[in-house]
Write a protein that holds these residues in place. Sequence first.
Motif, PDB file in Angstrom:
ATOM      1  N   ARG A 122      58.219  95.762  19.848  1.00  0.00           N
ATOM      2  CA  ARG A 122      57.603  94.737  20.684  1.00  0.00           C
ATOM      3  C   ARG A 122      57.817  93.352  20.105  1.00  0.00           C
ATOM      4  O   ARG A 122      58.083  92.384  20.842  1.00  0.00           O
ATOM      5  CB  ARG A 122      56.108  95.033  20.857  1.00  0.00           C
ATOM      6  CG  ARG A 122      55.324  93.956  21.581  1.00  0.00           C
ATOM      7  CD  ARG A 122      55.968  93.546  22.897  1.00  0.00           C
ATOM      8  NE  ARG A 122      56.024  94.657  23.845  1.00  0.00           N
ATOM      9  CZ  ARG A 122      56.756  94.629  24.944  1.00  0.00           C
ATOM     10  NH1 ARG A 122      57.534  93.583  25.223  1.00  0.00           N
ATOM     11  NH2 ARG A 122      56.758  95.663  25.771  1.00  0.00           N
ATOM     12  N   VAL A 123      57.717  93.196  18.781  1.00  0.00           N
ATOM     13  CA  VAL A 123      57.967  91.899  18.146  1.00  0.00           C
ATOM     14  C   VAL A 123      59.390  91.443  18.455  1.00  0.00           C
ATOM     15  O   VAL A 123      59.634  90.270  18.792  1.00  0.00           O
ATOM     16  CB  VAL A 123      57.735  91.969  16.626  1.00  0.00           C
ATOM     17  CG1 VAL A 123      58.220  90.679  15.940  1.00  0.00           C
ATOM     18  CG2 VAL A 123      56.258  92.189  16.323  1.00  0.00           C
ATOM     19  N   ILE A 124      60.340  92.351  18.348  1.00  0.00           N
ATOM     20  CA  ILE A 124      61.739  92.001  18.635  1.00  0.00           C
ATOM     21  C   ILE A 124      61.877  91.507  20.068  1.00  0.00           C
ATOM     22  O   ILE A 124      62.496  90.457  20.328  1.00  0.00           O
ATOM     23  CB  ILE A 124      62.656  93.220  18.378  1.00  0.00           C
ATOM     24  CG1 ILE A 124      62.684  93.556  16.889  1.00  0.00           C
ATOM     25  CG2 ILE A 124      64.071  92.949  18.893  1.00  0.00           C
ATOM     26  CD1 ILE A 124      63.399  94.850  16.551  1.00  0.00           C
ATOM     27  N   TYR A 125      61.304  92.217  20.998  1.00  0.00           N
ATOM     28  CA  TYR A 125      61.430  91.829  22.409  1.00  0.00           C
ATOM     29  C   TYR A 125      60.679  90.535  22.711  1.00  0.00           C
ATOM     30  O   TYR A 125      61.143  89.719  23.524  1.00  0.00           O
ATOM     31  CB  TYR A 125      60.938  92.962  23.311  1.00  0.00           C
ATOM     32  CG  TYR A 125      61.810  94.195  23.253  1.00  0.00           C
ATOM     33  CD1 TYR A 125      63.203  94.089  23.319  1.00  0.00           C
ATOM     34  CD2 TYR A 125      61.257  95.464  23.127  1.00  0.00           C
ATOM     35  CE1 TYR A 125      64.005  95.218  23.256  1.00  0.00           C
ATOM     36  CE2 TYR A 125      62.058  96.594  23.074  1.00  0.00           C
ATOM     37  CZ  TYR A 125      63.430  96.468  23.134  1.00  0.00           C
ATOM     38  OH  TYR A 125      64.230  97.582  23.072  1.00  0.00           O
TER      39      TYR A 125
ATOM     40  N   ASP B 282      54.085 102.483  13.469  1.00  0.00           N
ATOM     41  CA  ASP B 282      54.348 101.042  13.586  1.00  0.00           C
ATOM     42  C   ASP B 282      55.621 100.746  14.378  1.00  0.00           C
ATOM     43  O   ASP B 282      55.841  99.594  14.781  1.00  0.00           O
ATOM     44  CB  ASP B 282      54.496 100.408  12.192  1.00  0.00           C
ATOM     45  CG  ASP B 282      53.185 100.357  11.423  1.00  0.00           C
ATOM     46  OD1 ASP B 282      52.129 100.279  12.076  1.00  0.00           O
ATOM     47  OD2 ASP B 282      53.219 100.411  10.175  1.00  0.00           O
ATOM     48  N   TYR B 283      56.461 101.738  14.581  1.00  0.00           N
ATOM     49  CA  TYR B 283      57.757 101.488  15.225  1.00  0.00           C
ATOM     50  C   TYR B 283      57.640 100.812  16.589  1.00  0.00           C
ATOM     51  O   TYR B 283      58.349  99.826  16.856  1.00  0.00           O
ATOM     52  CB  TYR B 283      58.549 102.791  15.368  1.00  0.00           C
ATOM     53  CG  TYR B 283      59.068 103.389  14.081  1.00  0.00           C
ATOM     54  CD1 TYR B 283      58.824 102.806  12.851  1.00  0.00           C
ATOM     55  CD2 TYR B 283      59.821 104.560  14.116  1.00  0.00           C
ATOM     56  CE1 TYR B 283      59.305 103.368  11.684  1.00  0.00           C
ATOM     57  CE2 TYR B 283      60.310 105.135  12.952  1.00  0.00           C
ATOM     58  CZ  TYR B 283      60.050 104.536  11.735  1.00  0.00           C
ATOM     59  OH  TYR B 283      60.538 105.105  10.583  1.00  0.00           O
ATOM     60  N   PRO B 284      56.768 101.283  17.484  1.00  0.00           N
ATOM     61  CA  PRO B 284      56.679 100.608  18.795  1.00  0.00           C
ATOM     62  C   PRO B 284      56.215  99.155  18.695  1.00  0.00           C
ATOM     63  O   PRO B 284      56.611  98.321  19.516  1.00  0.00           O
ATOM     64  CB  PRO B 284      55.667 101.471  19.566  1.00  0.00           C
ATOM     65  CG  PRO B 284      55.708 102.812  18.889  1.00  0.00           C
ATOM     66  CD  PRO B 284      55.934 102.501  17.440  1.00  0.00           C
ATOM     67  N   LYS B 285      55.395  98.845  17.678  1.00  0.00           N
ATOM     68  CA  LYS B 285      54.946  97.463  17.497  1.00  0.00           C
ATOM     69  C   LYS B 285      56.102  96.582  17.010  1.00  0.00           C
ATOM     70  O   LYS B 285      56.248  95.427  17.446  1.00  0.00           O
ATOM     71  CB  LYS B 285      53.795  97.398  16.495  1.00  0.00           C
ATOM     72  CG  LYS B 285      52.520  98.081  16.961  1.00  0.00           C
ATOM     73  CD  LYS B 285      51.431  97.936  15.894  1.00  0.00           C
ATOM     74  CE  LYS B 285      50.136  98.598  16.314  1.00  0.00           C
ATOM     75  NZ  LYS B 285      49.089  98.451  15.264  1.00  0.00           N
ATOM     76  N   ILE B 286      56.907  97.111  16.103  1.00  0.00           N
ATOM     77  CA  ILE B 286      58.061  96.345  15.621  1.00  0.00           C
ATOM     78  C   ILE B 286      59.022  96.062  16.775  1.00  0.00           C
ATOM     79  O   ILE B 286      59.557  94.951  16.910  1.00  0.00           O
ATOM     80  CB  ILE B 286      58.770  97.105  14.486  1.00  0.00           C
ATOM     81  CG1 ILE B 286      57.843  97.210  13.276  1.00  0.00           C
ATOM     82  CG2 ILE B 286      60.077  96.414  14.098  1.00  0.00           C
ATOM     83  CD1 ILE B 286      58.387  98.071  12.149  1.00  0.00           C
TER      84      ILE B 286
ATOM     85  N   PRO C 184      58.372 100.251  23.852  1.00  0.00           N
ATOM     86  CA  PRO C 184      57.626  99.418  22.895  1.00  0.00           C
ATOM     87  C   PRO C 184      56.145  99.371  23.227  1.00  0.00           C
ATOM     88  O   PRO C 184      55.735  99.594  24.371  1.00  0.00           O
ATOM     89  CB  PRO C 184      58.282  98.043  23.055  1.00  0.00           C
ATOM     90  CG  PRO C 184      58.811  98.041  24.455  1.00  0.00           C
ATOM     91  CD  PRO C 184      59.266  99.448  24.719  1.00  0.00           C
ATOM     92  N   ALA C 185      55.368  99.069  22.206  1.00  0.00           N
ATOM     93  CA  ALA C 185      53.921  98.907  22.421  1.00  0.00           C
ATOM     94  C   ALA C 185      53.659  97.618  23.194  1.00  0.00           C
ATOM     95  O   ALA C 185      54.515  96.733  23.295  1.00  0.00           O
ATOM     96  CB  ALA C 185      53.213  98.875  21.074  1.00  0.00           C
ATOM     97  N   LYS C 186      52.477  97.527  23.735  1.00  0.00           N
ATOM     98  CA  LYS C 186      52.065  96.306  24.424  1.00  0.00           C
ATOM     99  C   LYS C 186      51.324  95.407  23.442  1.00  0.00           C
ATOM    100  O   LYS C 186      50.453  95.868  22.708  1.00  0.00           O
ATOM    101  CB  LYS C 186      51.167  96.643  25.610  1.00  0.00           C
ATOM    102  CG  LYS C 186      51.877  97.404  26.719  1.00  0.00           C
ATOM    103  CD  LYS C 186      50.940  97.686  27.885  1.00  0.00           C
ATOM    104  CE  LYS C 186      51.672  98.436  28.997  1.00  0.00           C
ATOM    105  NZ  LYS C 186      50.778  98.722  30.155  1.00  0.00           N
ATOM    106  N   GLY C 187      51.684  94.137  23.408  1.00  0.00           N
ATOM    107  CA  GLY C 187      51.040  93.211  22.486  1.00  0.00           C
ATOM    108  C   GLY C 187      51.740  91.876  22.447  1.00  0.00           C
ATOM    109  O   GLY C 187      52.881  91.740  22.913  1.00  0.00           O
ATOM    110  N   ASP C 188      51.070  90.885  21.877  1.00  0.00           N
ATOM    111  CA  ASP C 188      51.618  89.528  21.793  1.00  0.00           C
ATOM    112  C   ASP C 188      52.162  89.206  20.407  1.00  0.00           C
ATOM    113  O   ASP C 188      52.420  88.048  20.095  1.00  0.00           O
ATOM    114  CB  ASP C 188      50.528  88.500  22.143  1.00  0.00           C
ATOM    115  CG  ASP C 188      50.050  88.649  23.575  1.00  0.00           C
ATOM    116  OD1 ASP C 188      50.876  89.030  24.433  1.00  0.00           O
ATOM    117  OD2 ASP C 188      48.852  88.417  23.829  1.00  0.00           O
TER     118      ASP C 188
END
Length: 408
Positions: A299-302, A293-297, A366-370
């Motif tokens: 991404r949320v921050i960014y 989950d770290y890369p998703k978190i 980071p992961a890619k996502g919205d």
Amino acid sequence: MKRDDWNVPPGPDEADGERDGRERQDGPPDGPDRPDDPEDPGDLIAFSDEGGEDDERARADRGRRGLLLLVAGGSAVVIAAGLAGALTLFRPLMRPADFEGRGTVPVVVEIAPGASAGQIAEVLVKAEVVASARAFVHAVEERGQSGSLRPGRYLLRKRMAAASALDSLLAPQSRIRKRVTVPEGLRAAEAVARLAKGSGLPAAELSKVLARPADLGLPAYAKGAAEGFLFPATYDIERTTTPRDLLRSMVRRFRRAAAQVGLEAEAARLRLTPREAVVVASIVQAEGGRESDYPKIARVIYNRLASGAKLEMDSTVMYGLGKHGIVASNAEIKRDTPYNTYMHPGLPPGPISNPGEAALSAALRPAKGDWYWFVTVDPQRRITKFTDKESEFVKYREELHKRLGQHH
């Protein structure tokens, strides 16, 4: 959680001390009167002049045999002398491969109980401490120290002369007394407490060193603060280890991890300073459940920073209050500290934990996502849900509060 834990091919075979001694000897042609043995007394019999042509021919044949034997014997002497000279000349090249000196970089090796000198030698070769097993075994046998080697963990150096490696294994100060594991996500004060408990070093002395960050060898972008730069890993405590040595080793280990993940270059690619990337990694470490989950978190921050929204991370609020947890109460959210990301935009002024390599890597890649929100709905099982819809975020928060209420 992952733990970071603290091995030259054998040298060429020693040349054989003996060579093939066979040598080609040309003798007389086979015939019924050829002796089977050159030492046969028949070759020493004196013949009379009687006997005519046959006797002359026989005497000539026997004379040729004697001359041939004399020449062959002389060649053997010359070859033997040549071999002796060659062995003397090349004897240094026949010794087992060995390094010179006291070695280079430190390395930890572990000697198993009951290990023989040969087995220990193989461990040292694998760890690149000695050049060849035979060189070490020779040093042990030469000094008669086969029964003096003890099991345990030792701090040695790579590329040591076999004799120097033996000296170190016999020296009490080389033996590592204890090991301490510092898990990911601890704050600096908590890391010091863990180190003191596991190492036996005085907590007060460790705290004094921590209060003098200029002594720790921090990178310039740390801005003189150790928080975030004490790398979580397993550390070996030697007899001579001081509090300063131990904390400096944690900073050195951070530097290694930063180099491995390309911290400075990757941070610049994200338009962050290296320190800001460490701040993001520290939040990821504090908020994260599973490493996946770290890369998703991150991404949320960014995504929130890019939109100009406040981060609203409970973990930063709790850090500013000197508390722990990822769920802040309404009263705590209203407390104004520099780390209250509900009240202040952007990143907090510094790291809020000491992140491990996985969190550092996630902050840089980071992961890619919205996703715009995330909630760890089940802290015990470390289940985190992500969403880009506020209605789903509210539902996840209610799910978390309900679960926490059931546990109290």
